[in-house]
Design a protein around this motif. Structure first.
Motif, PDB file in Angstrom:
ATOM      1  N   ILE A  40       9.596  81.570 152.463  1.00  0.00           N
ATOM      2  CA  ILE A  40      10.076  80.442 153.274  1.00  0.00           C
ATOM      3  C   ILE A  40       8.879  79.757 153.926  1.00  0.00           C
ATOM      4  CG2 ILE A  40      11.533  79.772 155.223  1.00  0.00           C
ATOM      5  CD1 ILE A  40      13.313  82.135 154.592  1.00  0.00           C
ATOM      6  N   GLU A  44      10.230  75.105 157.092  1.00  0.00           N
ATOM      7  CA  GLU A  44      11.588  75.648 157.135  1.00  0.00           C
ATOM      8  C   GLU A  44      11.782  76.548 158.341  1.00  0.00           C
ATOM      9  OE1 GLU A  44      13.307  76.366 152.787  1.00  0.00           O
ATOM     10  OE2 GLU A  44      11.229  77.035 152.938  1.00  0.00           O
ATOM     11  N   TYR A  80      22.073  80.356 155.218  1.00  0.00           N
ATOM     12  CA  TYR A  80      20.941  79.707 154.543  1.00  0.00           C
ATOM     13  C   TYR A  80      19.888  80.745 154.150  1.00  0.00           C
ATOM     14  CZ  TYR A  80      16.731  76.968 153.803  1.00  0.00           C
ATOM     15  OH  TYR A  80      15.591  76.432 153.269  1.00  0.00           O
ATOM     16  N   ARG A  84      18.809  81.463 150.437  1.00  0.00           N
ATOM     17  CA  ARG A  84      17.400  81.140 150.140  1.00  0.00           C
ATOM     18  C   ARG A  84      16.638  82.332 149.583  1.00  0.00           C
ATOM     19  NH1 ARG A  84      12.957  80.119 149.122  1.00  0.00           N
ATOM     20  NH2 ARG A  84      11.553  78.528 149.948  1.00  0.00           N
ATOM     21  N   THR A  85      17.090  83.548 149.894  1.00  0.00           N
ATOM     22  CA  THR A  85      16.391  84.749 149.439  1.00  0.00           C
ATOM     23  C   THR A  85      17.201  85.484 148.362  1.00  0.00           C
ATOM     24  OG1 THR A  85      17.334  85.966 151.326  1.00  0.00           O
ATOM     25  CG2 THR A  85      15.123  85.032 151.591  1.00  0.00           C
ATOM     26  N   PHE A  88      19.013  83.081 145.542  1.00  0.00           N
ATOM     27  CA  PHE A  88      18.114  82.535 144.523  1.00  0.00           C
ATOM     28  C   PHE A  88      17.635  83.627 143.581  1.00  0.00           C
ATOM     29  CE2 PHE A  88      16.419  78.302 146.452  1.00  0.00           C
ATOM     30  CZ  PHE A  88      17.716  77.810 146.416  1.00  0.00           C
TER      31      PHE A  88
END
Length: 220
Positions: A40, A44, A80, A84-85, A88
């Motif tokens: 990140i 962000e 999120y 995001r981790t 994905f």
């Protein structure tokens, strides 16, 4: 004993379909970007910090139904970070598995033997391989007849290479023909000199990392 030994006879590769897929997955994992919190960006994190600070401030100074929006803000931050981790990572892994499932290990890798010499990597195959020379990976090589057919990939023909905990990967080009080779590190138990392979690869390509673009044909 020499510091970097060489093989007297080629060693059987004995690569299985499972190893072939595992090797590709390890290479993919090694080359793919990180999907953890470290991936990140600072921008962000700043936005996340602002949202969290506003949400906490709202929960501290307001009461009743007005706090719902701030709880939603905190929940959105958690969602999120998960997407995001872990999200994905799961998506990319599934896409990779679909691609690997559509590929088959080349038949010649089942019977191939590998040797290591000062001038290059030796690839040996049984003579009863009528389709061997039709393989694009072997077509540009000069085969030496005998009980086995042998070809040598000079170290200088290597364009890029990489390694994981279990495998070494090479990409090479000879006489306009492009190819790749997977070397399982388990061969070290059969006295295959993995350290010698790495030494020669580092001499011609000091920096690890497969460069598939270097093996692409020039644009017409």
């Amino acid at each position: 004993m020499a510091l970097y030994p060489y093989t007297l006879q080629p060693v059987a590769l004995n690569l299985t379909e499972a190893e072939f897929q595992q090797a590709q997955y390890e290479l993919f994992t090694n080359a793919s970007p990180s999907f953890g919190l470290k991936s990140i960006s600072t921008k962000e994190w700043i936005i996340i910090a602002i949202v969290v600070a506003l949400a906490i401030a709202g929960l501290v100074f307001l009461t009743g139904y007005s706090t719902i929006i701030f709880w939603l803000m905190l929940a959105s931050v958690v969602i999120y970070l998960l997407v995001r981790t872990l999200g994905f990572k799961w998506y990319v892994k599934k896409e990779f598995e679909k691609q690997v499932a559509a590929q088959e290990m080349p038949d010649e890798m089942r019977q191939m033997k590998l040797g290591v010499q000062k001038h290059g990597l030796v690839m040996a195959m049984p003579v009863n391989q009528p389709d061997l020379m039709q393989n694009p990976q072997m077509r540009g090589m000069q085969m030496r007849a005998g009980s086995t057919q042998q070809a040598v990939i000079p170290w200088t023909a290597v364009k890029s290479w990489d390694e994981t905990d279990d495998y070494i990967f090479m990409m090479f080009e000879m006489k306009g023909q492009q190819g790749s080779q997977i070397i399982p590190k388990r061969l070290k138990a059969q006295k295959f000199p993995i350290d010698t392979v790495r030494k020669h690869l580092q001499e011609v390509i000091p920096n690890r990392g497969l460069d598939t673009q270097s093996l692409q044909p020039p644009a017409q």
